[in-house]
Design an enzyme around this catalytic site. Structure first.
Site, PDB file in Angstrom:
ATOM      1  CG  ASP A 169      39.489 -34.376  -3.534  1.00 22.71           C
ATOM      2  OD1 ASP A 169      38.459 -34.981  -3.217  1.00 22.71           O
ATOM      3  OD2 ASP A 169      40.068 -33.575  -2.780  1.00 22.71           O
ATOM      4  CG  MET A 214      34.247 -35.169  -6.873  1.00 23.39           C
ATOM      5  SD  MET A 214      35.109 -33.792  -6.116  1.00 23.39           S
ATOM      6  CE  MET A 214      36.675 -34.610  -5.759  1.00 23.39           C
ATOM      7  CG  HIS A 233      39.859 -37.029   0.609  1.00 14.97           C
ATOM      8  ND1 HIS A 233      38.781 -37.878   0.747  1.00 14.97           N
ATOM      9  CD2 HIS A 233      39.463 -36.060  -0.257  1.00 14.97           C
ATOM     10  CE1 HIS A 233      37.776 -37.427   0.013  1.00 14.97           C
ATOM     11  NE2 HIS A 233      38.171 -36.333  -0.626  1.00 14.97           N
ATOM     12  CG  ASP A 272      35.690 -33.778   0.858  1.00 16.99           C
ATOM     13  OD1 ASP A 272      36.535 -32.921   1.165  1.00 16.99           O
ATOM     14  OD2 ASP A 272      35.694 -34.389  -0.227  1.00 16.99           O
TER      15      ASP A 272
END
Ligand code: DX5
Ligand code: ZN
Length: 216
Positions: free
Chosen positions: A34, A67, A32, A176
């Protein structure tokens, strides 16, 4: 079997490749990643050059979590960099643009994902569920690793599981934030099948056991 996606935000940034090898040897099949822009969330992290470097370093699935505001601006770069899944936040743009963003990701040959923050209701992502290969429910406010798990997000996971079973049964349902050995249990009970784990995974003394326990 469930999927565990260790979050590289919790890796040693100076020894990313070393940590990737450790996690691969412990059985990690996904990573993952970010991406934060200091705007959608009050923090910065990786950009597409990091995704590109990761792509050269591992053949595991790269699960990229954007994000960032108005992610449509950067879809091509992240797809070209080698993301396998590219997830955007429903709160990050207008409904028209979110729809166009998901279409653009798919047109680039990458699997599209949609994510919701804790205060966003399920109804906000309902229109997009059919277009997605992954739905990500945040179980902390996005922006930082190491926060406490929000158990009150579980009804949202359960509601999404039910909807996906009806309209898009092969779509992954991911959680998450604050996921560890204990909190993962309730996530799975409510229907999540992809578990992102940052600090808990990287801090685990026996990472192989950590991953295989969450996978069950
Ligand atoms: C938070 C990120 C998470 C974070 C999870 O905004 O989206 O992926 O790395 O970290 P932990 O597992 O430590 O909560
Ligand atoms: Zn994330």
């Amino acid at each position: 079997m469930n999927i565990v996606a260790p979050s590289l935000l919790a890796a040693d940034q100076m020894h990313m490749e070393r940590d990737i090898r450790v996690l691969e040897n412990a059985g990690a099949k996904w990573f993952h990643v970010d991406v934060m822009d200091g705007n959608f969330v009050p923090n910065f992290s990786f950009g597409y050059s990091t995704v590109s470097a990761l792509r050269k370093t591992t053949n595991r699935v790269l699960d990229v979590h954007l994000m960032i505001d108005r992610p449509i601006r950067y879809v091509e770069q992240f797809c070209k960099a080698g993301a396998d899944y590219l997830t955007v936040h429903v709160e990050a743009d207008t409904p028209e643009n979110i729809s166009a963003t998901l279409d653009k990701i798919t047109a680039c040959g990458v699997k599209a994902g949609i994510s919701i923050k804790p205060k966003t209701p399920v109804s906000a992502i309902e229109p997009y569920l059919e277009k997605c290969s992954l739905v990500l429910v945040m179980t902390v406010e996005p922006g930082f690793g190491g926060q406490s798990f929000m158990a009150d997000m579980m009804p949202k996971v359960a509601a999404l599981k039910e909807k996906l079973q009806q309209i898009n049964p092969t779509c992954h349902l991911e959680v998450d934030g604050g996921v560890d050995i204990n909190t993962s249990v309730v996530c799975k009970e409510n229907g999540a099948n992809v578990l992102v784990a940052g600090s808990a995974c990287l801090k685990a003394a026996d990472k192989k056991e950590f991953i295989s326990t969450l996978e069950k």
